[in-house]
Design an enzyme around this catalytic site. Structure first.
Site, short mmCIF file in Angstrom:
data_model
loop_
_atom_site.label_atom_id
_atom_site.label_comp_id
_atom_site.label_asym_id
_atom_site.label_seq_id
_atom_site.Cartn_x
_atom_site.Cartn_y
_atom_site.Cartn_z
N ASP A 178 0.81 -1.22 0.00
CA ASP A 178 0.00 0.00 0.00
C ASP A 178 0.84 1.27 0.00
OD1 ASP A 178 -2.08 -1.77 0.29
OD2 ASP A 178 -2.96 -0.78 2.04
N HIS A 207 3.55 -2.36 3.09
CA HIS A 207 3.57 -1.01 2.51
C HIS A 207 4.85 -0.83 1.71
CE1 HIS A 207 0.67 -0.74 5.75
NE2 HIS A 207 0.13 0.29 5.10
ZN ZN Z 1 -2.76 3.34 2.97
#
Ligand code: ZN
Length: 223
Positions: free
Chosen positions: A41, A186
């Site tokens: 992400d 992430h």
């Molecule tokens: Zn996010």
């Protein structure tokens, strides 16, 4: 970064509504084929996205990148590389806002702006939406559904953004992994990321155990 949803995803799903009664919302998709999905992400990021793409390439696996529209505009070449190398790109809004504070129309605009950013780069239409921080409500889900998206949450949260250690993340994944899991990482964090090192360890180990890595659309059966 606010993180209420991140903290609740492991072992505390009872307090995090999982929307499993909705066929367009996925936290995982159990299957017989030992398929799992790696998701990343908040990118693209000029340091970590490239490192992660290199590691995925070396290991010949595909992942899914839930990108922020305004980051995509800064690094269009990284989006193009993700697509060219067979990864899936999902919509993670344009500005990564707190969606529950927005009106339904503003949520819709965030999704559409994120979508446009990708379309401008590579004529790419994402079909997956991940709300920032997994922040869901019936209204947010309805909005994504009306725009033809599946909503993708996760079943394993690495907490890599909170600078969890390589050892902790590796152990947590290896202990909890099940077929059909969607693992949240992430590729954009503010400090040093443990994620590249974790990937170098877990991908070969999970392959040895028989797991295969697919994009989220492949996992949920829409591609
Ligand atoms: Zn996010």
């Amino acid at each position: 970064m606010l993180s209420l949803c991140f903290g609740l995803t492991q072992g505390a799903s009872a307090v995090w509504k999982d929307y499993s009664d909705n066929t367009n919302v996925f936290r995982f998709k159990r299957n017989e084929g030992m398929k799992i999905a790696l998701t990343f992400d908040d990118g693209p990021n000029h340091v970590y996205t490239e490192q992660i793409l290199d590691i995925l390439k070396e290991n010949e696996v595909h992942g899914t990148f839930f990108v922020i529209g305004e980051n995509a505009k800064i690094y269009p070449d990284l989006i193009a590389r993700e697509i060219a190398e067979g990864h899936e790109v999902g919509n993670h809004t344009y500005h990564h806002p707190h969606l529950k504070k927005l009106t339904k129309e503003a949520v819709r605009q965030e999704i559409l702006l994120g979508e446009e950013a990708l379309y401008e780069i590579d004529d790419y239409r994402p079909k997956l939406f991940r709300p920032p921080e997994g922040m869901c409500s019936e209204e947010i889900i309805a909005c994504a559904e009306e725009l033809d998206y599946n909503v993708i949450l996760w079943s394993i949260d690495t907490l890599d953004w909170a600078h969890n250690s390589v050892e902790n993340i590796t152990e947590m994944i290896m202990t909890n992994i099940r077929d059909g899991d969607i693992i949240l990482f992430h590729d954009h964090v503010t400090k040093i990321s443990p994620t590249p090192e974790v990937l170098k360890i877990i991908i070969p180990k999970l392959k040895e155990m028989g797991y295969s890595f697919v994009t989220v659309s492949e996992l949920i059966g829409t591609r």
